[in-house]
Write a protein that holds these residues in place. Sequence first.
Motif, short mmCIF file in Angstrom:
data_model
loop_
_atom_site.label_atom_id
_atom_site.label_comp_id
_atom_site.label_asym_id
_atom_site.label_seq_id
_atom_site.Cartn_x
_atom_site.Cartn_y
_atom_site.Cartn_z
N ALA A 30 -15.89 21.88 -14.03
CA ALA A 30 -16.65 20.62 -13.99
C ALA A 30 -16.57 20.06 -12.51
N ARG A 31 -15.57 20.02 -11.98
CA ARG A 31 -15.60 19.38 -10.51
C ARG A 31 -16.48 20.38 -9.45
N ASP A 32 -16.46 21.78 -9.74
CA ASP A 32 -17.44 22.72 -9.00
C ASP A 32 -18.93 22.26 -9.27
N VAL A 33 -19.05 21.88 -10.46
CA VAL A 33 -20.59 21.40 -10.88
C VAL A 33 -20.81 20.20 -10.33
N HIS A 35 -19.71 18.62 -7.71
CA HIS A 35 -19.67 18.80 -6.06
C HIS A 35 -20.79 19.85 -5.83
N GLY A 36 -20.91 20.68 -6.35
CA GLY A 36 -21.91 21.96 -6.01
C GLY A 36 -23.32 21.96 -6.51
N VAL A 37 -23.45 21.31 -7.67
CA VAL A 37 -24.84 21.24 -7.93
C VAL A 37 -25.33 19.62 -8.17
N GLU A 38 -24.71 18.93 -9.17
CA GLU A 38 -25.29 17.44 -9.35
C GLU A 38 -23.86 16.77 -10.22
N ARG A 39 -23.59 15.71 -9.92
CA ARG A 39 -22.49 14.99 -10.52
C ARG A 39 -23.11 14.57 -11.80
N ARG A 40 -24.23 14.22 -12.21
CA ARG A 40 -24.57 13.42 -13.44
C ARG A 40 -24.76 14.68 -14.49
N ILE A 41 -24.92 16.03 -14.04
CA ILE A 41 -25.16 17.08 -15.15
C ILE A 41 -23.70 17.74 -15.42
N THR A 42 -22.75 17.03 -14.80
CA THR A 42 -21.54 17.68 -15.10
C THR A 42 -21.25 17.72 -16.76
N PRO A 43 -21.48 16.54 -17.21
CA PRO A 43 -21.06 16.62 -18.76
C PRO A 43 -22.22 17.59 -19.53
N VAL A 44 -23.14 17.74 -19.13
CA VAL A 44 -24.47 18.76 -20.02
C VAL A 44 -23.65 19.99 -19.57
N SER A 45 -23.31 20.50 -18.44
CA SER A 45 -22.86 21.83 -18.20
C SER A 45 -21.60 22.02 -19.17
N THR A 46 -20.85 21.05 -19.06
CA THR A 46 -19.62 21.58 -20.12
C THR A 46 -20.07 21.49 -21.57
N GLY A 75 -19.70 29.93 -13.08
CA GLY A 75 -19.30 30.32 -11.50
C GLY A 75 -20.36 30.95 -10.69
N THR A 76 -21.02 31.89 -11.17
CA THR A 76 -21.89 32.62 -10.50
C THR A 76 -23.01 31.88 -10.21
N LEU A 77 -23.38 30.76 -10.89
CA LEU A 77 -24.74 30.01 -10.71
C LEU A 77 -24.46 28.57 -9.99
N ILE A 78 -22.98 28.28 -9.53
CA ILE A 78 -22.65 27.22 -8.61
C ILE A 78 -22.93 27.74 -7.25
N PRO A 79 -23.82 26.98 -6.54
CA PRO A 79 -24.05 27.43 -5.10
C PRO A 79 -22.79 27.40 -4.34
N ASP A 80 -22.59 28.05 -3.45
CA ASP A 80 -21.43 28.00 -2.46
C ASP A 80 -21.31 26.58 -1.58
N GLU A 82 -21.60 23.90 1.35
CA GLU A 82 -21.98 23.78 2.96
C GLU A 82 -20.80 24.03 3.53
N PRO A 83 -20.81 24.49 4.83
CA PRO A 83 -19.89 24.53 5.79
C PRO A 83 -19.42 22.88 6.11
N GLY A 84 -18.17 22.54 6.10
CA GLY A 84 -17.73 21.33 6.16
C GLY A 84 -17.60 20.33 4.89
N ASP A 85 -18.08 21.19 3.82
CA ASP A 85 -18.04 20.28 2.76
C ASP A 85 -16.91 20.45 1.79
N THR A 86 -15.98 19.48 1.35
CA THR A 86 -14.99 19.57 0.76
C THR A 86 -15.08 19.18 -0.79
N PRO A 87 -14.53 19.76 -1.62
CA PRO A 87 -14.68 19.34 -3.21
C PRO A 87 -13.83 18.15 -3.40
#
Length: 87
Positions: A30-33, A35-46, A75-80, A82-87
């Motif tokens: 959920a944290r990866d989604v 930070h890596g996709v969009e915060r507001r869709i985290t509940p939908v992803s779960t 996990g394969t669908l979550i983008p890597d 960006e350099p310098g980003d921290t989760p």
Amino acid sequence: MTDAWIRRLAETLGVDPPSGDETEALLSSARDVAHGVERRITPVSTFVLGAAVERRIGGGMSREQAFRESLDVMGTLIPDPEPGDTP
């Protein structure tokens, strides 16, 4: 309190509560989604993840295998990051 509430929710809905390992893996993904996709869709992803797990269980997989496989696919669908980003 939180673990007790999740157990109560699961019991009320008639499902098994997540194990400690499942909870940690789910929170991590959920944290990866968030930070890596969009915060507001985290509940939908779960929600979608849970539906995928249930479908795999219905197809004969063990809960553990279904959960792990679904997390791996997500996990394969979550983008890597960006350099310098921290989760």
